[in-house]
Write a protein that holds these residues in place. Sequence first.
Motif, PDB file in Angstrom:
ATOM      1  N   ALA A 113      -9.204   8.611   1.251  1.00  0.00           N
ATOM      2  CA  ALA A 113      -8.423   7.957   0.503  1.00  0.00           C
ATOM      3  C   ALA A 113      -7.941   6.731   0.919  1.00  0.00           C
ATOM      4  CB  ALA A 113      -7.371   9.242   0.674  1.00  0.00           C
ATOM      5  N   THR A 114      -8.047   6.231   2.105  1.00  0.00           N
ATOM      6  CA  THR A 114      -7.597   5.182   2.914  1.00  0.00           C
ATOM      7  C   THR A 114      -7.604   3.906   2.145  1.00  0.00           C
ATOM      8  OG1 THR A 114      -7.492   6.209   5.038  1.00  0.00           O
ATOM      9  CG2 THR A 114      -7.654   3.701   5.125  1.00  0.00           C
ATOM     10  N   GLY A 115      -8.938   3.601   1.822  1.00  0.00           N
ATOM     11  CA  GLY A 115      -9.144   2.333   1.021  1.00  0.00           C
ATOM     12  C   GLY A 115      -8.383   2.276  -0.160  1.00  0.00           C
ATOM     13  N   LEU A 116      -8.321   3.418  -0.981  1.00  0.00           N
ATOM     14  CA  LEU A 116      -7.353   3.360  -2.248  1.00  0.00           C
ATOM     15  C   LEU A 116      -5.812   3.422  -1.912  1.00  0.00           C
ATOM     16  CD1 LEU A 116      -9.868   5.461  -3.967  1.00  0.00           C
ATOM     17  CD2 LEU A 116      -9.078   3.083  -4.800  1.00  0.00           C
ATOM     18  N   ALA A 117      -5.823   4.010  -0.648  1.00  0.00           N
ATOM     19  CA  ALA A 117      -4.043   3.934  -0.240  1.00  0.00           C
ATOM     20  C   ALA A 117      -3.900   2.554   0.127  1.00  0.00           C
ATOM     21  CB  ALA A 117      -3.896   4.845   0.898  1.00  0.00           C
ATOM     22  N   GLN A 118      -4.762   1.602   0.587  1.00  0.00           N
ATOM     23  CA  GLN A 118      -4.312   0.388   0.614  1.00  0.00           C
ATOM     24  C   GLN A 118      -4.136  -0.438  -0.508  1.00  0.00           C
ATOM     25  OE1 GLN A 118      -7.736  -0.570   3.129  1.00  0.00           O
ATOM     26  NE2 GLN A 118      -6.816  -0.771   4.996  1.00  0.00           N
ATOM     27  N   CYS A 119      -4.918  -0.215  -1.476  1.00  0.00           N
ATOM     28  CA  CYS A 119      -4.962  -0.741  -2.879  1.00  0.00           C
ATOM     29  C   CYS A 119      -3.705  -0.524  -3.641  1.00  0.00           C
ATOM     30  CB  CYS A 119      -6.308  -0.195  -3.800  1.00  0.00           C
ATOM     31  SG  CYS A 119      -6.244  -0.613  -5.424  1.00  0.00           S
ATOM     32  N   TYR A 120      -3.075   0.697  -3.363  1.00  0.00           N
ATOM     33  CA  TYR A 120      -1.936   1.203  -3.897  1.00  0.00           C
ATOM     34  C   TYR A 120      -0.852   0.224  -3.230  1.00  0.00           C
ATOM     35  CZ  TYR A 120       2.313   4.425  -4.734  1.00  0.00           C
ATOM     36  OH  TYR A 120       3.393   4.667  -5.054  1.00  0.00           O
ATOM     37  N   GLU A 121      -0.649   0.274  -1.881  1.00  0.00           N
ATOM     38  CA  GLU A 121       0.449  -0.600  -1.498  1.00  0.00           C
ATOM     39  C   GLU A 121       0.472  -1.822  -1.816  1.00  0.00           C
ATOM     40  OE1 GLU A 121       3.579  -1.926   1.075  1.00  0.00           O
ATOM     41  OE2 GLU A 121       2.923   0.255   0.655  1.00  0.00           O
ATOM     42  N   CYS A 138      -1.138  -8.049   4.154  1.00  0.00           N
ATOM     43  CA  CYS A 138      -2.341  -7.681   4.464  1.00  0.00           C
ATOM     44  C   CYS A 138      -2.374  -6.131   4.751  1.00  0.00           C
ATOM     45  CB  CYS A 138      -3.036  -8.613   5.538  1.00  0.00           C
ATOM     46  SG  CYS A 138      -4.915  -7.942   6.006  1.00  0.00           S
ATOM     47  N   GLU A 139      -3.348  -5.398   4.143  1.00  0.00           N
ATOM     48  CA  GLU A 139      -3.509  -4.210   4.858  1.00  0.00           C
ATOM     49  C   GLU A 139      -4.944  -3.990   5.462  1.00  0.00           C
ATOM     50  OE1 GLU A 139      -1.957  -0.787   4.225  1.00  0.00           O
ATOM     51  OE2 GLU A 139      -0.256  -1.921   4.231  1.00  0.00           O
ATOM     52  N   LEU A 140      -4.758  -3.937   6.813  1.00  0.00           N
ATOM     53  CA  LEU A 140      -6.229  -3.723   7.359  1.00  0.00           C
ATOM     54  C   LEU A 140      -6.393  -2.431   8.103  1.00  0.00           C
ATOM     55  CD1 LEU A 140      -5.411  -4.195  10.619  1.00  0.00           C
ATOM     56  CD2 LEU A 140      -5.147  -6.694   9.965  1.00  0.00           C
ATOM     57  N   ASN A 198       0.063  -4.622   7.426  1.00  0.00           N
ATOM     58  CA  ASN A 198       0.246  -3.104   7.170  1.00  0.00           C
ATOM     59  C   ASN A 198       1.765  -2.795   6.837  1.00  0.00           C
ATOM     60  OD1 ASN A 198      -2.617  -2.358   7.412  1.00  0.00           O
ATOM     61  ND2 ASN A 198      -2.487  -2.140   9.619  1.00  0.00           N
ATOM     62  N   PRO A 199       2.332  -3.339   5.790  1.00  0.00           N
ATOM     63  CA  PRO A 199       3.744  -3.052   5.531  1.00  0.00           C
ATOM     64  C   PRO A 199       3.780  -1.511   5.060  1.00  0.00           C
ATOM     65  CG  PRO A 199       2.524  -4.363   3.705  1.00  0.00           C
ATOM     66  CD  PRO A 199       1.837  -4.380   4.817  1.00  0.00           C
ATOM     67  N   SER A 200       2.753  -0.905   4.780  1.00  0.00           N
ATOM     68  CA  SER A 200       2.695   0.664   4.426  1.00  0.00           C
ATOM     69  C   SER A 200       3.125   1.442   5.706  1.00  0.00           C
ATOM     70  CB  SER A 200       1.284   0.941   3.918  1.00  0.00           C
ATOM     71  OG  SER A 200       0.339   0.979   4.684  1.00  0.00           O
ATOM     72  N   GLY A 201       2.612   0.812   7.029  1.00  0.00           N
ATOM     73  CA  GLY A 201       2.558   1.528   8.198  1.00  0.00           C
ATOM     74  C   GLY A 201       1.131   1.680   8.541  1.00  0.00           C
ATOM     75  N   LEU A 249      -4.384  -9.118   0.791  1.00  0.00           N
ATOM     76  CA  LEU A 249      -5.784  -9.063   1.389  1.00  0.00           C
ATOM     77  C   LEU A 249      -5.908  -7.666   2.016  1.00  0.00           C
ATOM     78  CD1 LEU A 249      -8.377 -10.725   2.054  1.00  0.00           C
ATOM     79  CD2 LEU A 249      -7.626 -10.912   4.404  1.00  0.00           C
ATOM     80  N   GLN A 250      -7.103  -6.871   1.618  1.00  0.00           N
ATOM     81  CA  GLN A 250      -7.351  -5.654   1.989  1.00  0.00           C
ATOM     82  C   GLN A 250      -8.777  -5.562   2.861  1.00  0.00           C
ATOM     83  OE1 GLN A 250      -7.914  -2.877  -1.080  1.00  0.00           O
ATOM     84  NE2 GLN A 250      -8.805  -1.301   0.296  1.00  0.00           N
ATOM     85  N   HIS A 251      -8.516  -5.039   3.952  1.00  0.00           N
ATOM     86  CA  HIS A 251      -9.955  -4.873   5.004  1.00  0.00           C
ATOM     87  C   HIS A 251      -9.906  -3.421   5.155  1.00  0.00           C
ATOM     88  CE1 HIS A 251     -10.951  -4.368   9.169  1.00  0.00           C
ATOM     89  NE2 HIS A 251     -11.985  -4.919   9.001  1.00  0.00           N
ATOM     90  N   ASN A 252     -10.934  -2.907   5.118  1.00  0.00           N
ATOM     91  CA  ASN A 252     -11.444  -1.342   5.115  1.00  0.00           C
ATOM     92  C   ASN A 252     -12.696  -1.295   5.792  1.00  0.00           C
ATOM     93  OD1 ASN A 252     -11.604   1.456   3.062  1.00  0.00           O
ATOM     94  ND2 ASN A 252     -10.928   1.323   5.008  1.00  0.00           N
ATOM     95  N   LEU A 253     -12.834  -0.554   6.980  1.00  0.00           N
ATOM     96  CA  LEU A 253     -14.019  -0.650   7.611  1.00  0.00           C
ATOM     97  C   LEU A 253     -14.710   0.751   7.985  1.00  0.00           C
ATOM     98  CD1 LEU A 253     -16.067  -1.963   9.937  1.00  0.00           C
ATOM     99  CD2 LEU A 253     -14.202  -1.520  11.669  1.00  0.00           C
TER     100      LEU A 253
END
Length: 395
Positions: A348-356, A291-293, A334-337, A377-381
Amino acid sequence: MSEKVLVGGVGMIPFSKPGASPSYTDMGADAVRRALADAGIGYELVQQAYVGYVYGDSTCGQTALYEVGMTGIPVVNVNNNCSTGSTALYMARQAVALGDADCVLALGFEQMQAGALKSHWDDRPPTRARFQPVVQQLTGDVEGLPNALRSFGGAGREHMQKYGTKMEAFAAIRAKASRHASNNPLALFKNVVSTEDVMNDKVMWPGVMTRLMACPPTCGAAAALIVSERFAKKHNLRTDVQILAQAMTTDPVESFDPPSMIAYVGGYMARAAAKKVYEQAGVGPEDIKVCELHDCFAHNELLTYEALGSCPTGEAEKFIMDGDNTYGGKVVTNPSGGLLSKGHPLGATGLAQCYELTNQLRGTADKRQVEGAKLALQHNLGLGGACVVTLYGKN
């Protein structure tokens, strides 16, 4: 969704500090070129584009895209606060799912200034002005803090008061983020810090937050090509990552009444969006392994575990201390950090999550790879507000 929607290509540039980045035009164009190269197609095949940014003049989207090509396609500029990138993704996915287009670009970029987020308009009501009494009522004992820090710090403090959560839990989240980011060449901060390092950093709110628990302002760009299955097959694109479900929510009345800082910073929005996504896909939170949140503050990551159903309400501290939020645990988060270590260029954040997550499902995340991941799963607020939750699947 009537059409199967695939992620045909992704691109992202390394994030950088304000003042050290190229211009938004160069960053945006670079991310698009990387996404096109990843997909193996030319810009002339893109039929629509949705471009997200928060701080910029009108038609910045066109200005960035014109560096790549001028093909006359519709370009829609998107601003939805910190959920801008995933809002662009949401609109691109809709266009493909409804059959309006077969190849749609979602791009997000931000050329940010140093320091805390602020409005650039002082001659009109700020967003959420009507609900500021909630913040004053619940955090009136603290003055002089930036609005975002006060809001998310206040929500974290509410969790501490309600469930006995210790400040060390937030510090452990930040330490985990640094370990993950150390394996991400595109992250801004790759230095590993310990829980003790975070606890001993500059105090921003005594007993609640240190500086390392807040994400930094950064500059960057990321892009994704969203395509139909027939387009992917026709042009020999990868078909291994599918958007299975997606939902966007805005604030219900309960975000502000009864007064609660956890609700104020998006708790209800996140729960509602996650519920819709799980129902659409016929899965549950127990099925999610990566999950990227939206960890704009370590406090919000903790709150979001519970909102997404990764752990029961009130048990996030145990979830963290048991190591269930990292490799070897229940959900690698958040394996991306994440925003805390990777950085948070708003658009850019939401699409960086998509990239990861696309790379995770492809199995191309290198040292960050979550083994056996079939759902992501991706969560962007974004306060103001909007929350986008997206579920990707290995096709």
